[in-house]
Structure formats: structure tokens, C-alpha cells
Scaffold this motif. Structure first.
Motif, PDB file in Angstrom:
ATOM      1  N   ASP A 161      52.666  42.894  35.005  1.00  0.00           N
ATOM      2  CA  ASP A 161      53.413  42.051  35.940  1.00  0.00           C
ATOM      3  C   ASP A 161      51.973  41.319  36.545  1.00  0.00           C
ATOM      4  N   SER A 162      52.366  40.121  36.706  1.00  0.00           N
ATOM      5  CA  SER A 162      50.983  39.231  37.271  1.00  0.00           C
ATOM      6  C   SER A 162      50.688  39.641  38.700  1.00  0.00           C
ATOM      7  N   ALA A 163      51.756  40.161  39.569  1.00  0.00           N
ATOM      8  CA  ALA A 163      51.483  40.554  40.757  1.00  0.00           C
ATOM      9  C   ALA A 163      50.310  41.448  40.765  1.00  0.00           C
ATOM     10  N   ARG A 164      50.503  42.472  39.705  1.00  0.00           N
ATOM     11  CA  ARG A 164      49.271  43.746  39.757  1.00  0.00           C
ATOM     12  C   ARG A 164      48.030  43.228  39.345  1.00  0.00           C
ATOM     13  N   ILE A 165      48.008  42.165  38.473  1.00  0.00           N
ATOM     14  CA  ILE A 165      46.979  41.385  37.946  1.00  0.00           C
ATOM     15  C   ILE A 165      46.123  40.930  38.843  1.00  0.00           C
ATOM     16  N   ALA A 166      46.988  39.971  40.098  1.00  0.00           N
ATOM     17  CA  ALA A 166      46.524  39.379  40.896  1.00  0.00           C
ATOM     18  C   ALA A 166      45.620  40.221  41.995  1.00  0.00           C
ATOM     19  N   ALA A 167      46.309  41.629  42.023  1.00  0.00           N
ATOM     20  CA  ALA A 167      45.700  42.739  43.134  1.00  0.00           C
ATOM     21  C   ALA A 167      44.173  42.833  42.659  1.00  0.00           C
ATOM     22  N   MET A 168      43.704  42.558  41.320  1.00  0.00           N
ATOM     23  CA  MET A 168      42.438  43.017  40.825  1.00  0.00           C
ATOM     24  C   MET A 168      41.629  41.927  40.800  1.00  0.00           C
ATOM     25  N   GLN A 169      42.291  40.890  40.184  1.00  0.00           N
ATOM     26  CA  GLN A 169      41.487  39.615  39.767  1.00  0.00           C
ATOM     27  C   GLN A 169      41.012  38.665  41.022  1.00  0.00           C
ATOM     28  N   GLY A 170      39.765  38.475  41.165  1.00  0.00           N
ATOM     29  CA  GLY A 170      39.089  37.736  42.200  1.00  0.00           C
ATOM     30  C   GLY A 170      38.539  38.709  43.490  1.00  0.00           C
ATOM     31  N   LYS A 171      39.168  40.031  43.312  1.00  0.00           N
ATOM     32  CA  LYS A 171      38.640  40.906  44.003  1.00  0.00           C
ATOM     33  C   LYS A 171      37.195  41.328  43.959  1.00  0.00           C
ATOM     34  N   PRO A 172      36.477  42.109  44.788  1.00  0.00           N
ATOM     35  CA  PRO A 172      35.185  42.819  44.726  1.00  0.00           C
ATOM     36  C   PRO A 172      35.575  43.816  43.602  1.00  0.00           C
ATOM     37  N   VAL A 173      34.771  44.068  42.632  1.00  0.00           N
ATOM     38  CA  VAL A 173      34.999  44.832  41.369  1.00  0.00           C
ATOM     39  C   VAL A 173      35.367  46.324  42.145  1.00  0.00           C
ATOM     40  N   GLU A 174      34.665  46.963  43.145  1.00  0.00           N
ATOM     41  CA  GLU A 174      34.973  48.204  43.444  1.00  0.00           C
ATOM     42  C   GLU A 174      36.523  48.347  43.875  1.00  0.00           C
ATOM     43  N   GLU A 175      37.042  47.163  44.422  1.00  0.00           N
ATOM     44  CA  GLU A 175      38.547  47.233  45.063  1.00  0.00           C
ATOM     45  C   GLU A 175      39.591  46.945  43.642  1.00  0.00           C
ATOM     46  N   ALA A 176      39.017  46.326  42.825  1.00  0.00           N
ATOM     47  CA  ALA A 176      39.878  46.332  41.545  1.00  0.00           C
ATOM     48  C   ALA A 176      39.866  47.432  41.043  1.00  0.00           C
ATOM     49  N   VAL A 177      38.771  47.979  40.814  1.00  0.00           N
ATOM     50  CA  VAL A 177      38.903  49.415  39.953  1.00  0.00           C
ATOM     51  C   VAL A 177      39.686  50.565  40.537  1.00  0.00           C
ATOM     52  N   LYS A 178      39.437  50.457  41.905  1.00  0.00           N
ATOM     53  CA  LYS A 178      40.364  51.262  42.815  1.00  0.00           C
ATOM     54  C   LYS A 178      41.886  51.103  42.574  1.00  0.00           C
ATOM     55  N   ALA A 179      42.057  49.766  42.842  1.00  0.00           N
ATOM     56  CA  ALA A 179      43.480  49.218  42.422  1.00  0.00           C
ATOM     57  C   ALA A 179      44.056  49.993  41.194  1.00  0.00           C
ATOM     58  N   PHE A 180      43.414  49.542  40.081  1.00  0.00           N
ATOM     59  CA  PHE A 180      43.652  50.114  38.611  1.00  0.00           C
ATOM     60  C   PHE A 180      43.943  51.633  38.621  1.00  0.00           C
ATOM     61  N   VAL A 181      43.045  52.214  39.195  1.00  0.00           N
ATOM     62  CA  VAL A 181      43.130  53.692  39.515  1.00  0.00           C
ATOM     63  C   VAL A 181      44.335  54.059  40.057  1.00  0.00           C
ATOM     64  N   ASP A 182      44.746  53.491  41.292  1.00  0.00           N
ATOM     65  CA  ASP A 182      45.888  53.892  41.852  1.00  0.00           C
ATOM     66  C   ASP A 182      46.915  53.588  41.374  1.00  0.00           C
ATOM     67  N   TYR A 183      47.140  52.335  40.393  1.00  0.00           N
ATOM     68  CA  TYR A 183      48.542  52.198  39.658  1.00  0.00           C
ATOM     69  C   TYR A 183      48.349  53.422  38.404  1.00  0.00           C
ATOM     70  N   ALA A 184      47.388  53.689  37.977  1.00  0.00           N
ATOM     71  CA  ALA A 184      47.463  54.840  36.973  1.00  0.00           C
ATOM     72  C   ALA A 184      48.060  56.070  37.534  1.00  0.00           C
ATOM     73  N   ALA A 185      47.476  56.124  39.040  1.00  0.00           N
ATOM     74  CA  ALA A 185      47.965  57.620  39.353  1.00  0.00           C
ATOM     75  C   ALA A 185      49.644  57.331  39.880  1.00  0.00           C
ATOM     76  N   ARG A 186      49.943  56.219  40.346  1.00  0.00           N
ATOM     77  CA  ARG A 186      51.304  56.140  40.663  1.00  0.00           C
ATOM     78  C   ARG A 186      52.236  56.251  39.264  1.00  0.00           C
ATOM     79  N   LEU A 187      51.853  55.916  38.174  1.00  0.00           N
ATOM     80  CA  LEU A 187      52.561  56.040  37.037  1.00  0.00           C
ATOM     81  C   LEU A 187      52.487  57.487  36.293  1.00  0.00           C
ATOM     82  N   GLY A 188      51.691  58.274  37.072  1.00  0.00           N
ATOM     83  CA  GLY A 188      51.438  59.668  36.401  1.00  0.00           C
ATOM     84  C   GLY A 188      50.305  59.780  35.321  1.00  0.00           C
TER      85      GLY A 188
END
Length: 480
Positions: free
Chosen positions: A132-159
């Protein structure tokens, strides 16, 4: 989690020049011992504050010392605040890349400001998150630590990452050590906040080693690495099937997609729409009962002709000649008209002929609601697969009538016919897979867990180090 003072000291070490060797070896002058009491000069008898300003040279020295103090304090505040906030680029931000591996694995390209310039999936599970482009937008252009945290959080949401279990996340980077540390601190804070004893296994490597680690081959410069990562931003499932023949597409497709996963998609759709399904079937059955009442009514004008002419509601509505109805029969006709209007409003679909009506009735009769109800209470993929194969047309049609179009999911059962079909099917699959996993993982993700204090978290890390010898060995043990 390092103290910002330590970082400040490290920064000062980097900017203060080393002492000249000749100066180091210069002998330190020592005053000769004075046997007799020294003569006290007039200026030595002055108060300290008058001594301080007794000559232009002393005034200049004092001003210089004040300047150094102000500069030192300013640096302390700047570095301290940047570290606390994570900073736009951080004190040690540098161009590079970061790999995050859970089960979903993604690579982040980092610009010279410490922000993510591109994010690429390295397996199909990561495609699910990045579908989903909205999830990519939550990471791209962001400070790398925030982007990595967002990716990890999505992984946690999906189990993919169980916040209630002892697990680990691997972070491999070819950026500055400071950036790697900031990412690690950010994730550790996230896990403490979530009450999760999950370890961050971090490693810093060179550009060439990193490129080989993510399968890019020899790469000499960080600029080339960034270009290569940008080329990886097309979905992994496209890259996975690259340069393969059409004959191989079916094999490649089913290597990534399992029918049981699609059956879970259907199962969840049925779960959230079962009440609507029951109501739809009941409404059609009520129409069927009313239509039968009209057809068999003793006052049906066409019925009086001896049954030689069809005498259903739609024939009566379409007759050209004026027909007088008895009061009771007219009431039945008006009830049917009202019920059909309610059906049209409820389901945004009109029944305009006896053919339309018979199709709706047959679809509902073919749908075994009792079996569906049993599936909802205890979902069984094998039973659902058999039910779906036998009643797919009716099920898809009724679900569409109640506002849930699942026709595209039925196509996922079929192997792709060409490259375009393969890409379209896979995109539908990863998108629907996200919805399924999010629904399945919702309860576990939202579970209340007590926050973990920094000391408790660090004690846990120390325990693991003592048991396994290194975090790398701990990672290997849980990923076997």
C-alpha cells in the motif's frame, strides 16, 4: 542506550586537534625555591577582581575563557537535544543503507541527512507490508530510525513479530555507527513501551559487504549502492519471477501463494458478513413466499383461466388489459411491490422479471447457511475449500449483492496465464493478505502489556549475553 554526555565527549574528541609532539616533549618550567619570604608587590595585594582586570592582557584572556565556556555549553546543548530527539540527521548521520530482518525483510536507502530515500522488499512477506502506498509514505522521506520503527510496527500488527514472545530483530547497516546506534535505541525504546522483550541484534559493515549481504554483488561506492536499492523498489514478487518463461509462471505463483491463505481471506469475509448473508437469504425467501402466495391465491385473475397462463407477480404487472382485483388480492400485490422496493433500496439491485427472481432464489437455496454457520464458529480450511468449489458461483454472487465483491479472490485460485496476469494476481494477493493478517493479529497486537523499564530491559540483555555469548548467537538460535 548511551548517555548524551558520552556522545558529546566523543564529538569533542573529534573536533579538538591533537597536541603537537614537540610541545608534548617541551620541559615544564618550575619556579626556583625562594628561601626568603617573597616581596609582596603592590599589584599582588589587590583584590582578585581588580587583579583580573588589572591589564588589557588579562582582560583578553578572561574574555577568551568565557568564549570557550559558552561554546562548550552550546555544543553540549546542541548534541544533547539532537540525540534526545533522534535529530534530522544526527551528529553522525551519513549516506548508506540499512537492512531490517524479522521474517519480512526490507532494505532502506539512507541519504546524507539520515532520511530514507527508498525502501525495498526483500521477500514476499515484506511485499505484504509494502503493498500500500500509504504505508510506504510512512517510511519514505522520514528519519531512518522512524522508518525502521514503522516497518517493525507493521510487522507486529500482522503477527510476524509476536510482542508477547521472546524474539529478535536484526539490523545490519553500512552507515555511521552513530546512526546504527540511534536506530537500535529507537527500537529498544519502542519495545520497552510495548512491554516486549524483543532484542535488537545490530551489526555495522562496509558498503561491499552490505551489498553482498542483500544479494547485489560487488558494489564499490555508497552512491552505486543507493542506485541499486532504488532499482529494487519494484515488488519482490516481480523481481522473483524476472527472466522466467511463461511456463514457469504457474510454479513461481504457487511457490509464493497458497490456496489455504486465500481460504483464510474468504473465511474472514464470511465472518464479518455472515449476519448480512443470513438477512439476505431471509429477505429472498420472504419474497419467494409472497410470490407463491400471489401465484396460488384463489382470487388471482390468471389463475381462474385454469392455469393455462403463468400467473406470477411479474406477468400480472405486465399485462396490458385492465384487471380488477379483489381487495385481498390487491393487498397481496401491494405487499409484493413494497417488499421489492425495500430489496432494491437495501441491496441496490432490482428484480425486474421472474427470471431475475428465480436466479436469486436458486442462489440462496444453493447456499448451505447451516454449514456456513458451522464454519464461522470453527473455521476449517479443508471444509471451506470443498464448500467453495461446490458453491463458488452462488457465494460470490450473494456476497456481491450484499456489497462485498470477492470475484477477484476466486481468480487467485487459478494459475496466471501470462506476465501481466501474474503481476495483477500477486498484487491482489499481497493486498488481501495484509487485511487477513491484520485481522488475525489485532487481538495480540492490542493486548495490554506492562511497560518495561530501561534497567529491566538492560538486565534481560545481559542475561542473554551471559547465556549465548553474543546477540548474534542468540539470533541464530531463535531463527533455526
Amino acid at each position: 542506550m548511551k548517555n548524551w554526555k558520552k556522545r558529546w565527549q566523543k564529538e569533542l574528541d573529534n573536533i579538538v586537534p591533537a597536541m603537537n609532539e614537540e610541545l608534548k616533549n617541551e620541559p615544564i618550567p618550575v619556579a626556583e625555591e625562594v628561601k626568603n619570604r617573597p616581596i609582596i608587590r603592590e599589584e599582588n595585594a589587590l583584590p582578585w577582581y581588580k587583579k583580573l582586570f588589572s591589564s588589557p592582557r588579562r582582560i583578553a584572556a578572561f574574555a577568551s575563557a568565557c568564549g570557550v565556556c559558552v561554546l562548550t555549553l552550546g555544543l553540549s546543548l546542541v548534541f544533547g537535544l539532537q540525540f534526545q530527539k533522534g535529530g534530522d540527521s544526527g551528529a553522525g548521520a551519513s549516506m548508506g543503507a540499512v537492512s531490517v530482518q524479522i521474517n519480512p525483510e526490507a532494505v532502506f536507502s539512507v541519504d546524507d541527512k539520515g532520511r530514507v530515500s527508498a525502501v525495498a522488499a526483500m521477500n514476499t512477506d515484506a511485499d505484504v507490508i509494502l503493498s500500500d502506498s500509504a504505508r510506504i509514505a510512512a517510511m519514505q522521506g522520514k528519519p531512518v530510525e522512524e522508518a525502521v520503527k514503522a516497518f517493525v510496527d507493521y510487522a507486529a500488527r500482522l503477527g510476524y513479530l509476536d510482542l508477547s514472545a521472546r524474539d529478535a530483530v536484526r539490523v545490519t547497516s553500512c552507515t555511521s555507527e552513530d546512526t546504527t546506534e540511534i536506530i537500535s535505541n529507537c527500537l529498544q525504546s519502542y519495545f520497552c513501551e510495548k512491554g516486549a522483550y524483543i532484542v535488537v541484534v545490530e551489526e555495522s559493515v562496509g558498503v561491499t559487504e552490505f551489498a553482498e549481504y542483500i544479494g547485489l554483488g560487488a558494489t564499490a561506492s555508497v552512491e552505486t549502492l543507493a542506485e541499486n536499492i532504488q532499482a529494487l523498489t519494484v515488488p519482490y514478487f516481480i523481481r522473483y519471477a524476472e527472466n522466467q518463461t511463461d511456463k514457469r509462471l504457474e510454479e513461481l505463483y504457487y511457490e509464493q501463494v497458497e490456496k489455504t491463505e486465500m481460504e483464510e481471506v474468504f473465511g474472514q469475509i464470511l465472518q464479518r458478513n455472515f449476519d448480512k448473508l443470513q438477512k439476505y437469504v431471509a429477505d429472498v425467501q420472504a419474497l419467494a413466499a409472497q410470490e407463491e402466495r400471489i401465484r396460488n391465491h384463489s382470487d388471482n385473475p390468471l389463475h381462474k383461466l385454469g392455469g393455462l397462463v403463468p400467473c406470477d407477480y411479474w406477468i400480472l404487472q405486465g399485462t396490458d388489459k385492465e384487471i380488477e382485483y379483489t381487495a385481498d388480492f390487491e393487498s397481496c400485490m401491494k405487499d409484493m411491490e413494497r417488499m421489492l422496493k425495500e430489496y432494491e433500496i437495501e441491496y441496490e439491485k432490482r428484480i425486474i422479471s421472474s427470471i431475475d427472481f428465480q436466479m436469486a432464489v436458486e442462489e440462496c437455496d444453493a447456499l448451505p447457511l447451516d454449514t456456513l454457520k458451522m464454519l464461522m464458529e470453527n473455521f476449517d480450511a479443508e471444509l471451506f475449500a470443498r464448500l467453495f468449489e461446490e458453491n463458488s458461483a452462488s457465494l460470490i454472487k450473494i456476497l456481491k449483492n450484499i456489497g462485498e465483491d470477492v470475484s477477484h479472490l476466486s481468480h487467485l485460485y487459478e494459475a496466471p496465464t501470462d506476465w501481466e496476469d501474474y503481476g495483477a494476481k500477486m498484487q491482489k494477493y499481497v493486498g488481501s493478505r495484509y487485511e487477513v493478517l491484520e485481522e488475525k493479529g489485532k487481538e495480540a497486537y492490542e493486548q495490554d502489556r506492562e511497560k518495561i523499564g530501561e534497567n529491566d530491559y538492560n538486565s534481560y540483555l545481559q542475561t542473554l549475553l551471559e547465556e549465548y555469548g553474543s546477540m548474534e548467537k542468540y539470533w541464530e538460535s531463535i531463527k533455526k
